[in-house]
Design a protein around this motif. Sequence first.
Motif, short mmCIF file in Angstrom:
data_model
loop_
_atom_site.label_atom_id
_atom_site.label_comp_id
_atom_site.label_asym_id
_atom_site.label_seq_id
_atom_site.Cartn_x
_atom_site.Cartn_y
_atom_site.Cartn_z
N ASP A 158 0.84 -1.19 0.00
CA ASP A 158 0.00 0.00 0.00
C ASP A 158 0.88 1.24 0.00
OD1 ASP A 158 -2.07 -1.80 0.29
OD2 ASP A 158 -2.56 -1.22 2.35
N ALA A 159 0.34 2.32 -0.55
CA ALA A 159 1.06 3.59 -0.56
C ALA A 159 0.08 4.71 -0.25
CB ALA A 159 1.73 3.84 -1.90
N HIS A 160 0.60 5.73 0.40
CA HIS A 160 -0.19 6.92 0.69
C HIS A 160 0.05 7.98 -0.37
CE1 HIS A 160 -1.35 5.40 4.53
NE2 HIS A 160 -0.20 5.63 5.14
N ALA A 161 -1.01 8.67 -0.73
CA ALA A 161 -0.90 9.88 -1.54
C ALA A 161 -0.87 11.03 -0.54
CB ALA A 161 -2.09 10.02 -2.47
N MET A 162 0.17 11.86 -0.62
CA MET A 162 0.29 13.01 0.26
C MET A 162 0.51 14.24 -0.59
SD MET A 162 2.65 11.54 3.40
CE MET A 162 2.18 12.84 4.57
N ALA A 163 0.10 15.39 -0.08
CA ALA A 163 0.30 16.64 -0.81
C ALA A 163 0.45 17.78 0.18
CB ALA A 163 -0.86 16.92 -1.75
N ARG A 164 1.12 18.80 -0.30
CA ARG A 164 1.31 20.04 0.46
C ARG A 164 0.78 21.16 -0.42
NH1 ARG A 164 5.03 24.10 -0.12
NH2 ARG A 164 5.64 25.23 1.75
N ILE A 165 -0.13 21.94 0.13
CA ILE A 165 -0.66 23.10 -0.57
C ILE A 165 0.18 24.31 -0.16
CG2 ILE A 165 -2.70 24.57 -0.91
CD1 ILE A 165 -3.05 21.69 -1.96
N HIS A 166 0.52 25.14 -1.11
CA HIS A 166 1.31 26.35 -0.84
C HIS A 166 0.69 27.08 0.36
CE1 HIS A 166 3.30 30.15 -1.31
NE2 HIS A 166 3.85 29.83 -2.46
N PRO A 167 1.48 27.37 1.40
CA PRO A 167 0.92 27.98 2.60
C PRO A 167 0.48 29.43 2.41
CG PRO A 167 3.29 27.78 2.80
CD PRO A 167 2.89 27.06 1.54
N ASN A 168 1.01 30.11 1.41
CA ASN A 168 0.66 31.50 1.17
C ASN A 168 0.78 31.76 -0.34
OD1 ASN A 168 0.08 34.18 1.59
ND2 ASN A 168 2.18 34.74 2.12
N PRO A 169 -0.19 31.28 -1.11
CA PRO A 169 -0.08 31.37 -2.58
C PRO A 169 0.13 32.81 -3.05
CG PRO A 169 -1.97 30.05 -1.95
CD PRO A 169 -1.44 30.68 -0.69
N PRO A 170 0.94 32.98 -4.08
CA PRO A 170 1.20 34.32 -4.62
C PRO A 170 -0.09 35.01 -5.07
CG PRO A 170 2.63 32.69 -5.64
CD PRO A 170 1.65 31.94 -4.82
N SER A 171 -0.10 36.28 -4.91
CA SER A 171 -1.24 37.07 -5.40
C SER A 171 -0.73 38.43 -5.84
CB SER A 171 -2.29 37.23 -4.29
OG SER A 171 -1.73 37.95 -3.20
N ILE A 172 -1.55 39.12 -6.54
CA ILE A 172 -1.20 40.48 -6.99
C ILE A 172 -1.69 41.43 -5.91
CG2 ILE A 172 -1.64 42.25 -8.73
CD1 ILE A 172 -2.09 39.92 -10.71
N PRO A 173 -0.82 42.35 -5.45
CA PRO A 173 -1.25 43.30 -4.42
C PRO A 173 -2.41 44.17 -4.92
CG PRO A 173 1.12 43.46 -4.81
CD PRO A 173 0.55 42.55 -5.85
N VAL A 174 -3.34 44.43 -4.05
CA VAL A 174 -4.48 45.30 -4.38
C VAL A 174 -3.98 46.74 -4.44
CG1 VAL A 174 -6.75 46.09 -3.68
CG2 VAL A 174 -6.08 43.71 -3.29
N ALA A 175 -4.28 47.43 -5.54
CA ALA A 175 -3.81 48.81 -5.72
C ALA A 175 -4.61 49.78 -4.88
CB ALA A 175 -3.89 49.21 -7.18
#
Length: 175
Positions: A158-175
């Motif tokens: 058996d094997a586990h599927a594991m994942a890490r989601i970006h903790p602070n995904p890039p975004s465009i700064p609000v103007a």
Amino acid sequence: MSLTIRRATPRDAAAYARIMGHPQVFGGLMQMPFATEQSWAERLAETLAPGRTDLLIVAERDATVLGTAGLHPAGTAIRRRHALMLGISVAPEAQRQGVGSALMAAMCDYADRWIGALRIELTVYADNVPAIALYRKFGFELEGTHRGYALRDGRYADAHAMARIHPNPPSIPVA
């Protein structure tokens, strides 16, 4: 002595064959047995070809490669460009000495800060407790278990599927 993390080159083929072919390492990998130095040299050269987005790195101390890690596209589907697959291996004599953590930190930093990947995915044998602990340390979570995932030493494992989601995904700064 300090640990150096650097991009892998075809000159590292012997180290890849040595580490990934070691009986204490091989059983935890999804690789096929008996990989040669030549086959690793070809694989490493392939990842450096123009247009390839794979990242292969090594951890070395005193000019000896002690561990390897790679980030690879999760596939060719355009809608999966945000996801990468991770693989890692550490020589037995270097395990539990921070080599795996150094490689994981470098991979997560690269994915987060330089290419903006949303997901890093991996597959790990369900009985590989030390590896699972390392992945959890870096924010990976269990997403499911594949029953009879791979043939390992004559038995289905058996094997586990594991994942890490970006903790602070890039975004465009609000103007």
